[in-house]
Design an enzyme around this catalytic site. Sequence first.
Site, PDB file in Angstrom:
ATOM      1  N   LYS A   1     -23.400  40.792  31.066  1.00 24.99           N
ATOM      2  CA  LYS A   1     -22.909  42.172  31.269  1.00 24.99           C
ATOM      3  C   LYS A   1     -21.507  42.310  30.720  1.00 24.99           C
ATOM      4  O   LYS A   1     -20.787  41.313  30.530  1.00 24.99           O
ATOM      5  CB  LYS A   1     -22.929  42.576  32.746  1.00 24.99           C
ATOM      6  CG  LYS A   1     -22.158  41.667  33.731  1.00 24.99           C
ATOM      7  CD  LYS A   1     -20.670  41.934  33.862  1.00 24.99           C
ATOM      8  CE  LYS A   1     -20.024  41.152  35.012  1.00 24.99           C
ATOM      9  NZ  LYS A   1     -18.571  40.964  34.889  1.00 24.99           N
TER      10      LYS A   1
ATOM     11  N   ASP B   1     -22.452  39.838  41.699  1.00 19.30           N
ATOM     12  CA  ASP B   1     -22.891  40.467  40.439  1.00 19.30           C
ATOM     13  C   ASP B   1     -24.396  40.349  40.206  1.00 19.30           C
ATOM     14  O   ASP B   1     -24.904  40.831  39.190  1.00 19.30           O
ATOM     15  CB  ASP B   1     -22.206  39.781  39.243  1.00 19.30           C
ATOM     16  CG  ASP B   1     -20.760  40.201  39.092  1.00 19.30           C
ATOM     17  OD1 ASP B   1     -20.384  41.247  39.658  1.00 19.30           O
ATOM     18  OD2 ASP B   1     -20.014  39.483  38.405  1.00 19.30           O
TER      19      ASP B   1
HETATM   20  O1  C5P Z   1     -19.489  36.803  44.474  1.00 15.84           O
HETATM   21  P1  C5P Z   1     -19.027  35.979  43.325  1.00 15.84           P
HETATM   22  O2  C5P Z   1     -19.500  34.555  43.418  1.00 15.84           O
HETATM   23  O3  C5P Z   1     -19.282  36.600  42.004  1.00 15.84           O
HETATM   24  O4  C5P Z   1     -17.441  35.940  43.479  1.00 15.84           O
HETATM   25  C1  C5P Z   1     -16.646  34.911  42.989  1.00 15.84           C
HETATM   26  C2  C5P Z   1     -15.274  35.020  43.640  1.00 15.84           C
HETATM   27  O5  C5P Z   1     -14.605  36.191  43.150  1.00 15.84           O
HETATM   28  C3  C5P Z   1     -15.282  35.192  45.136  1.00 15.84           C
HETATM   29  O6  C5P Z   1     -15.308  33.948  45.797  1.00 15.84           O
HETATM   30  C4  C5P Z   1     -13.979  35.918  45.405  1.00 15.84           C
HETATM   31  O7  C5P Z   1     -12.876  35.020  45.366  1.00 15.84           O
HETATM   32  C5  C5P Z   1     -13.852  36.813  44.179  1.00 15.84           C
HETATM   33  N1  C5P Z   1     -14.400  38.166  44.422  1.00 15.84           N
HETATM   34  C6  C5P Z   1     -13.681  39.051  45.220  1.00 15.84           C
HETATM   35  N2  C5P Z   1     -14.184  40.310  45.435  1.00 15.84           N
HETATM   36  C7  C5P Z   1     -15.352  40.690  44.875  1.00 15.84           C
HETATM   37  C8  C5P Z   1     -16.082  39.812  44.055  1.00 15.84           C
HETATM   38  C9  C5P Z   1     -15.570  38.538  43.848  1.00 15.84           C
HETATM   39  O8  C5P Z   1     -12.620  38.722  45.735  1.00 15.84           O
HETATM   40  N3  C5P Z   1     -15.800  41.925  45.093  1.00 15.84           N
END
Ligand code: C5P
Length: 291
Positions: A13, A144
Amino acid sequence: MTNFVQTFVSPAKLNLFLEVKGRRDDGFHELETVMVRTSLCDEIKVATGTDNNSSLTVTGNSGLASRVPTDASNLILQAADAFQAAAGFNTGWNIQLQKVIPIEAGLAGGSSNAATTLLALNQLTGQPLQKDGLHEIAASLGSDINFFVEDCTAAVCTGRGEEVDSFQMTKTFYFVVARPSKGNSTPAVFRQLTHQSELNSAADVVSALQSGSIEDLEAAIFNRLLVPACELNGDMADLIKQMEATCQRPVAMSGSGSTCFVCCEDEADAAETLQNVLSLQPQFAMAVQTV
Ligand code: C5P
């Protein structure tokens, strides 16, 4: 030798808009983001396993493939296990990932791989789970993944990114993407972000995508994580300056970076722009389009 039954694409994406609306009690950030699905894809092959456990092998560019974990920390295996539990299957899967999408790139390669695994296993087993069930697993694994489970070209995503509101675009959009050799850690970029009082809205990016105006899209593209990401990754900040000078147009960043991109008028403009960007970043630059 494993007989893989089918190949599934796992697309990257691009974020054309990303606003951070605040930090939540669970440590995540409340987002408003516009994502589009692109033609840059990994491939995932699946075969029925011989015991309860699923396994993962990774092929592709050795520099990239060797950096992808094949243990339980990989979202593909987490998705396969969660699917197995939710659908009530005992047999595991042999999964092969052909890696093309760079990691730590803001392109959601790992999240896309997890979503493709869920969609693939559900398809291969006769759709035992409804879309809601797949979304529930997706949200439990990351922020995501739901965008890819929704299987749409464009969407506004809110919450921590997992609430997906898809919309139609009237045409295909073209971009040239480039990534410096150094990636970005998403948690580190969020930690670097300082509080802001004025929030931007995704509305202008959505209307530009719906009307098909590249000029309006270029003017509206925004990413709140750009400044903190540039503070952490000087190579990326330099690449952005060089791309702006060479391509004579604004340069944006996807997600938490370090992939940067420019908008192109059409396929021919993208091919010409790619030649200019390749002269700056020969390791990873390519033309992509929305799909
Ligand atoms: O959910 P995902 O594994 O993609 O997120 C990776 C990291 O990015 C999370 O552990 C967090 O530190 C940060 N994040 C965040 N807020 C979001 C998405 C991700 O702080 N909405």
